[in-house]
Scaffold this active site. Structure first.
Site, PDB file in Angstrom:
ATOM      1  N   GLY A  48       0.773  -1.239   0.000  1.00 48.97           N
ATOM      2  CA  GLY A  48       0.000   0.000   0.000  1.00 48.97           C
ATOM      3  C   GLY A  48       0.800   1.282   0.000  1.00 48.97           C
ATOM      4  O   GLY A  48       0.257   2.329   0.356  1.00 48.97           O
ATOM      5  N   ASN A  57       4.681  -4.134  -7.874  1.00 52.37           N
ATOM      6  CA  ASN A  57       5.079  -5.115  -6.864  1.00 52.37           C
ATOM      7  C   ASN A  57       5.434  -6.471  -7.460  1.00 52.37           C
ATOM      8  O   ASN A  57       6.396  -7.109  -7.028  1.00 52.37           O
ATOM      9  CB  ASN A  57       3.957  -5.311  -5.848  1.00 52.37           C
ATOM     10  CG  ASN A  57       4.091  -4.454  -4.598  1.00 52.37           C
ATOM     11  OD1 ASN A  57       3.527  -4.757  -3.567  1.00 52.37           O
ATOM     12  ND2 ASN A  57       4.840  -3.362  -4.698  1.00 52.37           N
ATOM     13  N   ASN A 116       1.290  -9.052  -0.161  1.00 51.55           N
ATOM     14  CA  ASN A 116       2.418  -8.332   0.430  1.00 51.55           C
ATOM     15  C   ASN A 116       1.907  -7.147   1.233  1.00 51.55           C
ATOM     16  O   ASN A 116       1.158  -6.321   0.707  1.00 51.55           O
ATOM     17  CB  ASN A 116       3.346  -7.847  -0.694  1.00 51.55           C
ATOM     18  CG  ASN A 116       4.449  -6.943  -0.175  1.00 51.55           C
ATOM     19  OD1 ASN A 116       4.970  -7.138   0.920  1.00 51.55           O
ATOM     20  ND2 ASN A 116       4.803  -5.936  -0.952  1.00 51.55           N
ATOM     21  N   ARG A 195       6.989   5.499  -9.717  1.00 51.20           N
ATOM     22  CA  ARG A 195       6.110   5.472  -8.547  1.00 51.20           C
ATOM     23  C   ARG A 195       5.552   6.861  -8.244  1.00 51.20           C
ATOM     24  O   ARG A 195       4.394   6.989  -7.814  1.00 51.20           O
ATOM     25  CB  ARG A 195       6.887   4.938  -7.326  1.00 51.20           C
ATOM     26  CG  ARG A 195       7.358   3.502  -7.442  1.00 51.20           C
ATOM     27  CD  ARG A 195       6.326   2.507  -7.014  1.00 51.20           C
ATOM     28  NE  ARG A 195       5.904   2.634  -5.645  1.00 51.20           N
ATOM     29  CZ  ARG A 195       5.754   1.611  -4.801  1.00 51.20           C
ATOM     30  NH1 ARG A 195       6.040   0.391  -5.182  1.00 51.20           N
ATOM     31  NH2 ARG A 195       5.304   1.806  -3.580  1.00 51.20           N
ATOM     32  N   HIS A 273      11.510  -5.441   2.894  1.00 52.12           N
ATOM     33  CA  HIS A 273      10.061  -5.642   2.794  1.00 52.12           C
ATOM     34  C   HIS A 273       9.630  -6.202   1.445  1.00 52.12           C
ATOM     35  O   HIS A 273       8.505  -6.657   1.310  1.00 52.12           O
ATOM     36  CB  HIS A 273       9.377  -4.300   3.050  1.00 52.12           C
ATOM     37  CG  HIS A 273       7.922  -4.381   3.381  1.00 52.12           C
ATOM     38  ND1 HIS A 273       7.417  -5.191   4.386  1.00 52.12           N
ATOM     39  CD2 HIS A 273       6.831  -3.746   2.847  1.00 52.12           C
ATOM     40  CE1 HIS A 273       6.099  -5.048   4.456  1.00 52.12           C
ATOM     41  NE2 HIS A 273       5.731  -4.182   3.533  1.00 52.12           N
ATOM     42  N   TRP A 274      10.520  -6.152   0.458  1.00 54.68           N
ATOM     43  CA  TRP A 274      10.193  -6.608  -0.889  1.00 54.68           C
ATOM     44  C   TRP A 274      10.923  -7.902  -1.208  1.00 54.68           C
ATOM     45  O   TRP A 274      11.803  -7.958  -2.064  1.00 54.68           O
ATOM     46  CB  TRP A 274      10.558  -5.540  -1.913  1.00 54.68           C
ATOM     47  CG  TRP A 274       9.634  -4.376  -1.967  1.00 54.68           C
ATOM     48  CD1 TRP A 274       8.421  -4.242  -1.366  1.00 54.68           C
ATOM     49  CD2 TRP A 274       9.852  -3.146  -2.691  1.00 54.68           C
ATOM     50  NE1 TRP A 274       7.858  -3.022  -1.653  1.00 54.68           N
ATOM     51  CE2 TRP A 274       8.717  -2.328  -2.469  1.00 54.68           C
ATOM     52  CE3 TRP A 274      10.889  -2.668  -3.492  1.00 54.68           C
ATOM     53  CZ2 TRP A 274       8.591  -1.055  -3.026  1.00 54.68           C
ATOM     54  CZ3 TRP A 274      10.768  -1.401  -4.043  1.00 54.68           C
ATOM     55  CH2 TRP A 274       9.630  -0.606  -3.823  1.00 54.68           C
TER      56      TRP A 274
END
Length: 300
Positions: A48, A57, A116, A195, A273-274
């Site tokens: 998010g 993503n 995710n 982004r 986090h990815w």
């Protein structure tokens, strides 16, 4: 092999809105017992952050998963090319119900879910509310389940997210993206520009605020505390975490691992986090093996 974005892009009605998604892979129908993972399609739900979308993503991961599964990367409501209605109630439930309506429109009975962060919370809510629609769950540093035992709230990543909300700029966006990964070479000017364009597109910031408020408003925030319901989940669940996750730190995995009866945890070293980007090959291998163990049994 990479997929051309436009060639796999689709859209469909989901109740009163339209959702954008990307689809590739075998077209085997739900419940084909001889196919991998019981023949169930795989739906992947993104995080998010500013400018997040299914393609940003999971686009690079699509070829790996589409080799084995009919794979759908879905732009959640308020993100990417999907409609951006005001959030009603808590965002996880809001999004989960629209995803179910999309599956109804596509005549897909049951799916595996991979989510995710924010998408992990949506996947968990969908599995709790509609258990008959879900085979197995893969949750990557999921929201709603990540109960930080030792880290302060907000975490560094969430603070950078709020900084962008207060001051939307390329600089604050770069600072946010930098918390997603250990390997800072992945934070390219091209990624920031892509982004930033999505994060400042018409309706995007209003949608982000509406989503965020659903987690701050006392009337809707509690519905997003999914860890309180985790013990009721009966699905095989793979929790995946980057050891260096600065958004939902690793200690947040412990409560979910303890409470979900059929949970297991895989931790990727030197990863943030990815995981689907920083540990792409291992992530696809681990997830595919986990999903492949699913056996789809006829339902009464």
């Amino acid at each position: 092999m990479a997929f051309d974005k436009e060639s796999v892009q689709r859209s469909a009605k989901a109740g009163d809105i339209t959702l954008n998604y990307y689809e590739a892979g075998p077209s085997a129908g739900s419940g084909t017992s001889g196919a991998i993972g019981g023949g169930l399609p795989l739906v992947m739900l993104h995080g998010g952050g500013p400018g997040a979308s299914a393609w940003s993503n999971f686009g690079p991961a699509l070829p790996r998963f589409a080799a084995d599964f009919r794979t759908l990367l879905v732009d959640q409501p308020g993100f990417g090319g999907s409609d951006k209605p005001p959030v009603v109630g808590n965002y996880y439930r809001h999004s989960a119900e629209y995803v179910v309506k999309l599956l109804d429109e596509l005549q897909i009975d049951r799916v595996h879910l991979l989510g995710n962060s924010l998408g992990g919370g949506t996947a968990m809510r969908l599995a709790l509310s509609h258990p008959d629609r879900v085979g197995r769950l893969v949750l990557m540093g999921p929201g709603g389940l990540s109960l930080n035992l030792f880290h302060a709230d907000p975490t560094e990543g969430v603070q950078r997210l709020m900084d962008f909300g207060a001051n939307p700029s390329r600089e604050t966006l770069r600072a946010f993206i930098s918390t997603m990964v250990v390997n800072q070479a992945l934070v390219t000017d091209e990624l920031v520009e892509e982004r930033y364009a999505d994060a400042t597109a018409p309706g995007a910031q209003e949608a982000m605020r509406s989503m965020g408020m659903s987690f701050w408003n006392p009337e809707t925030a509690e519905d997003g505390m999914l860890w309180r319901e985790a013990h009721t989940l009966r699905k095989h669940t793979l929790l995946t975490w980057g050891r260096e996750d600065r958004v939902n730190p690793l200690d947040g995995a412990m409560v979910a691992l303890k409470l979900i009866p059929k949970a297991q945890l895989h931790v990727f070293p030197n990863c943030g986090h990815w995981a689907q980007i920083e540990a792409a090959d291992e992530f696809a291998e681990i997830c595919t093996a986990f999903l492949a163990r699913h056996v789809e049994r006829p339902r009464a």
